[in-house]
Design a protein around this motif. Structure first.
Motif, PDB file in Angstrom:
ATOM      1  N   PRO A 170       0.722  -1.239  -0.264  1.00  0.00           N
ATOM      2  CA  PRO A 170       0.072  -0.008  -0.058  1.00  0.00           C
ATOM      3  C   PRO A 170       0.653   1.152  -0.169  1.00  0.00           C
ATOM      4  N   VAL A 171       0.418   2.186  -0.786  1.00  0.00           N
ATOM      5  CA  VAL A 171       1.125   3.580  -0.895  1.00  0.00           C
ATOM      6  C   VAL A 171       0.087   4.622   0.253  1.00  0.00           C
ATOM      7  N   VAL A 172      -0.948   4.416   0.204  1.00  0.00           N
ATOM      8  CA  VAL A 172      -1.829   5.189   1.081  1.00  0.00           C
ATOM      9  C   VAL A 172      -2.908   4.165   1.875  1.00  0.00           C
ATOM     10  N   PRO A 173      -2.250   3.560   2.717  1.00  0.00           N
ATOM     11  CA  PRO A 173      -3.013   2.362   3.537  1.00  0.00           C
ATOM     12  C   PRO A 173      -4.593   2.834   4.122  1.00  0.00           C
ATOM     13  N   GLU A 174      -4.940   4.094   4.236  1.00  0.00           N
ATOM     14  CA  GLU A 174      -6.146   4.362   4.744  1.00  0.00           C
ATOM     15  C   GLU A 174      -6.991   4.793   3.602  1.00  0.00           C
ATOM     16  N   CYS A 175      -6.703   4.749   2.580  1.00  0.00           N
ATOM     17  CA  CYS A 175      -7.385   5.065   1.292  1.00  0.00           C
ATOM     18  C   CYS A 175      -8.477   3.676   1.116  1.00  0.00           C
ATOM     19  N   LEU A 176      -9.776   3.833   1.230  1.00  0.00           N
ATOM     20  CA  LEU A 176     -10.612   2.794   0.914  1.00  0.00           C
ATOM     21  C   LEU A 176     -10.649   2.265  -0.479  1.00  0.00           C
ATOM     22  N   VAL A 177     -10.531   3.142  -1.389  1.00  0.00           N
ATOM     23  CA  VAL A 177     -10.087   2.796  -2.789  1.00  0.00           C
ATOM     24  C   VAL A 177      -8.803   1.874  -2.935  1.00  0.00           C
ATOM     25  N   GLU A 178      -7.988   2.131  -2.509  1.00  0.00           N
ATOM     26  CA  GLU A 178      -6.457   1.455  -2.398  1.00  0.00           C
ATOM     27  C   GLU A 178      -6.816   0.075  -1.781  1.00  0.00           C
ATOM     28  N   GLN A 179      -7.658   0.203  -0.648  1.00  0.00           N
ATOM     29  CA  GLN A 179      -7.778  -1.154   0.104  1.00  0.00           C
ATOM     30  C   GLN A 179      -8.632  -2.097  -0.760  1.00  0.00           C
ATOM     31  N   ALA A 180      -9.425  -1.712  -1.597  1.00  0.00           N
ATOM     32  CA  ALA A 180     -10.350  -2.646  -2.516  1.00  0.00           C
ATOM     33  C   ALA A 180      -9.378  -2.966  -3.656  1.00  0.00           C
TER      34      ALA A 180
ATOM     35  N   ALA B  73      -8.380  -7.126  -3.988  1.00  0.00           N
ATOM     36  CA  ALA B  73      -8.402  -8.007  -5.209  1.00  0.00           C
ATOM     37  C   ALA B  73      -7.182  -8.477  -5.792  1.00  0.00           C
ATOM     38  N   LEU B  74      -6.202  -7.692  -5.959  1.00  0.00           N
ATOM     39  CA  LEU B  74      -4.945  -7.857  -6.368  1.00  0.00           C
ATOM     40  C   LEU B  74      -4.161  -8.878  -5.517  1.00  0.00           C
ATOM     41  N   ASP B  75      -4.438  -8.740  -4.204  1.00  0.00           N
ATOM     42  CA  ASP B  75      -3.647  -9.774  -3.123  1.00  0.00           C
ATOM     43  C   ASP B  75      -4.400 -11.375  -3.519  1.00  0.00           C
ATOM     44  N   ALA B  76      -5.802 -11.344  -3.859  1.00  0.00           N
ATOM     45  CA  ALA B  76      -6.205 -12.615  -3.830  1.00  0.00           C
ATOM     46  C   ALA B  76      -5.639 -13.276  -5.230  1.00  0.00           C
ATOM     47  N   SER B  77      -5.769 -12.373  -6.279  1.00  0.00           N
ATOM     48  CA  SER B  77      -5.322 -13.094  -7.483  1.00  0.00           C
ATOM     49  C   SER B  77      -3.629 -13.420  -7.467  1.00  0.00           C
ATOM     50  N   LEU B  78      -2.964 -12.736  -6.675  1.00  0.00           N
ATOM     51  CA  LEU B  78      -1.353 -12.704  -6.954  1.00  0.00           C
ATOM     52  C   LEU B  78      -1.256 -14.076  -6.037  1.00  0.00           C
TER      53      LEU B  78
END
Length: 153
Positions: A93-103, A107-112
């Motif tokens: 994460p670059v900006v961990p508190e960002c809800l868009v980044e979290q979403a 998704a990326l984490d599961a795929s990776l």
């Protein structure tokens, strides 16, 4: 050999050693890998600790394989050279508190993770003997091509 990781270099070195069939110095392996002997020694240390190679001292000494190629998988070598698991730390994460980044990261984490699991499984299925067979097939194909083209082999 240009590579971003030690896995490729370790596999390359192990196959050169298998082809040679006699001890190879760090300097000789470094020439094969287009790198420095120090890099080879660092890589070989992990392979030695895993029991895949030993170093013989003295005149005619060098690195020697201790295991049959069919008994060593790419995953074994991957673990021996102490690279991070496939897919590790690919998303940070670059900006961990960002809800868009979290979403997005979720998704990326599961795929990776799924991709890493598949890669790990595949690395565990391929042996050094498989790579040696591919190399020999490529050499035979190259020799046949050279003969057809009228070149000395």
């Amino acid at each position: 050999m240009k590579s971003k990781g030690r896995l490729s270099a370790a596999l390359h070195a192990l196959l050169h050693m298998a082809e040679r069939g006699t001890p190879m110095t760090s300097e000789e392996l470094a020439q094969c890998l287009h790198t420095h002997a120090v890099v080879v020694r660092r890589t070989m240390a992990g392979l030695r600790d895993a029991g895949f190679v030993v170093s013989e001292r003295g005149h005619g000494g060098g690195w020697v394989l201790t295991r049959d190629l069919a008994s060593v998988t790419l995953l074994d070598v991957h673990m021996a050279v102490d690279e991070p698991p496939p897919g590790a730390a690919l998303v940070t994460p670059v900006v961990p508190e960002c809800l868009v980044e979290q979403a997005v990261l979720k998704a990326l984490d599961a795929s990776l993770r799924q991709a890493a699991d598949l890669l790990t499984k595949r690395l565990g299925q391929v042996t050094l003997a498989d790579l040696a067979r591919d190399f020999h097939a490529g050499m035979a194909n190259h020799a046949n091509h050279q003969k057809k083209a009228g070149h000395a082999v």
